[in-house]
Design an enzyme around this catalytic site. Structure first.
Site, short mmCIF file in Angstrom:
data_model
loop_
_atom_site.label_atom_id
_atom_site.label_comp_id
_atom_site.label_asym_id
_atom_site.label_seq_id
_atom_site.Cartn_x
_atom_site.Cartn_y
_atom_site.Cartn_z
N GLU A 275 0.65 -2.04 -0.05
CA GLU A 275 -0.24 -0.03 -0.17
C GLU A 275 0.59 1.14 -0.56
O GLU A 275 -0.22 2.05 -0.24
CB GLU A 275 -1.13 -0.08 1.15
CG GLU A 275 -0.13 -0.07 2.14
CD GLU A 275 0.59 -0.41 3.34
OE1 GLU A 275 1.61 0.08 3.98
OE2 GLU A 275 0.41 -1.78 2.58
N ASP A 276 2.03 1.22 0.33
CA ASP A 276 2.69 2.31 0.60
C ASP A 276 3.40 2.92 -0.78
O ASP A 276 3.18 3.79 -1.16
CB ASP A 276 4.27 2.14 1.73
CG ASP A 276 4.47 0.92 1.58
OD1 ASP A 276 4.63 -0.17 0.23
OD2 ASP A 276 4.56 -0.17 2.94
N ASN A 277 3.51 1.67 -1.21
CA ASN A 277 4.50 2.20 -2.78
C ASN A 277 3.01 2.38 -3.80
O ASN A 277 3.18 3.54 -4.29
CB ASN A 277 4.95 1.28 -3.39
CG ASN A 277 5.61 1.39 -5.01
OD1 ASN A 277 6.42 2.05 -4.84
ND2 ASN A 277 4.51 0.50 -5.94
#
Length: 443
Positions: A275-277
């Site tokens: 989710e961060d990327n």
């Protein structure tokens, strides 16, 4: 005369083909070295001087909400969380979230809250199910209850030096030059390079540290210096909630004021394992924002990681990346030390007659020297003498395993994370068994 005398008996068509292939191989090798040296020089320039930010004591500093998702007793959990309580910044709050009211991390959190009563911190117990990603589910309540627009999300195995928050806000809020908006776009996300720290002596942890502190950091720094595409690791990210509320993970450019369809904000990323990327990519592509690295590294505590744990961790993220950045993932093995050097050795032998036994030792020594220089830039000191051979051994294992791990990963789509199995789908989305929501409580 070509250095390889055997080429005299090679048909002219084949000779031309091998010549072109060899030139292409050497060109690729030069490109890879250029990228590596760019990462090395960026590390020297960015991390060997970390000035104090004026925001550290400014009454006008913007407020920041620090979100820390927790699950269990991670390695160095007390020290990791304490680094957040000890930030040199005048206006921030800490929201510490756990999915289960019986989570072992809560005792550590409550101890810290009693030690730092002057810090505005609160516990959020309970998750809200918006997808299969447990970290996102755990963060939703904190995200909704945060008092400030600027959010700093930090993993539980990460600690940050006291000046990190102030310097990161500096980077996020830097003004865009009005005379050249096309050359300098607004910063939408600030991230930090992780410096792996391992103390328990597990082989997998040493290999992971050798990877993160050298080859990974070197390529990460180079890619973010060139900045032609989003490239973000989600250990420690800062962004504005108002920006995230305008994206939905579609990666389709949207105009100012355009309504977002369907799920948006943090909830839109619950179906992604990375989710961060994906958040970083969405801010980049949907809002045309850019990312920046502050001059800080964050410390990534690695605990009891066996060599098998290391292998399957790398497999997991290669399989996820394969569905997110397919072309880059296909090229990945050709950027690795052993593959790139083998291509260069074969090319030099064919074109110039340079024996591989002469070229390869020089290459590997130079590659190791650059990697050690990157480590020194991030750590602020060289590897300690008693750790030299341990590090070099772990580094060699990492280099030898890189291609076998890649081959194992590239032909599968199933990954395991925190004891659960997921099927990786298009664009890095995943599917797994459904979760059952639990009651939410706020202290």
């Amino acid at each position: 005369m070509r250095g390889n005398s055997s080429s005299k008996s090679t048909p002219s068509g084949a000779s031309t083909f091998y010549g072109v292939l060899s030139v292409a191989g050497l060109t690729w090798y030069v490109i890879i070295w250029s990228v590596g040296l760019l990462g090395c020089m960026t590390g020297r320039r960015r991390y060997r001087l970390r000035p104090r930010s004026p925001l550290a004591a400014s009454p006008d500093a913007p407020g920041v909400s620090i979100l820390r998702p927790l699950k269990g007793l991670d390695t160095n959990l007390y020290e990791n969380l304490e680094s957040t309580f000890a930030q040199e910044y005048p206006k921030y709050e800490i929201l510490l979230s756990v999915a289960d009211e019986h989570d072992q991390a809560l005792s550590v959190v409550r101890d810290l809250m009693s030690q730092y009563p002057q810090v505005n911190a609160k516990i959020i117990i309970g998750e809200e199910i918006v997808g299969v990603n447990p970290k996102v589910n755990n963060l939703i309540r904190s995200y909704q209850q945060a008092s400030h627009d600027i959010l700093w999300i930090i993993d539980s195995n990460i600690s940050a030096p006291p000046g990190t928050l102030a310097r990161s806000v500096d980077a996020l809020t830097q003004p865009t030059p009005s005379r050249s908006p096309s050359k300098k776009k607004r910063i939408g996300l600030v991230h930090h390079v992780p410096l792996a720290i391992e103390h328990e002596g597990y082989l997998g942890a040493r290999v992971e540290a050798a990877f993160l502190n050298t080859n990974h950091a070197k390529m990460y720094l180079a890619i973010n210096t060139v900045a032609i595409e989003s490239c973000v690791v989600g250990k420690s990210n800062m962004f504005r909630r108002s920006d995230l509320e305008r994206v939905n993970g579609s990666l389709k450019r949207r105009q100012e004021g355009e309504l977002v369809e369907g799920k948006h904000g943090l909830a839109a990323f619950g179906s992604f394992l990375a989710e961060d990327n994906m958040i970083a990519c969405s801010l980049w592509h949907e809002l045309d924002l850019r990312h920046d690295l502050s001059c800080d590294v964050v410390h990534n505590a690695i605990g009891k990681m066996s060599l098998a744990d290391y292998v399957w961790r790398r497999v997991r993220w290669i399989r996820v990346r394969k569905h997110m950045v397919f072309v880059a993932t296909i090229l990945e093995p050709f950027t690795e030390n052993l593959v790139a050097s083998s291509i260069a050795a074969a090319s030099l032998r064919y074109l110039l007659g340079v024996p591989p036994w002469v070229f390869l030792p020089i290459h590997h020594f130079a590659w190791l020297w650059v990697d050690l220089d990157v480590y020194e830039s991030l750590a602020g000191h060289p590897i300690r003498p008693h750790q030299h051979w341990e590090f070099i051994g772990a580094w060699c294992i990492r280099e030898i395993l890189a291609l076998p791990i890649y081959l194992l990963a590239i032909f599968g789509d199933e990954v395991t994370w925190r004891g659960k199995t997921y099927q990786v789908l298009r664009a890095g989305q995943v599917k797994s068994a459904a979760y059952v929501p639990i009651r939410t409580t706020t202290y």
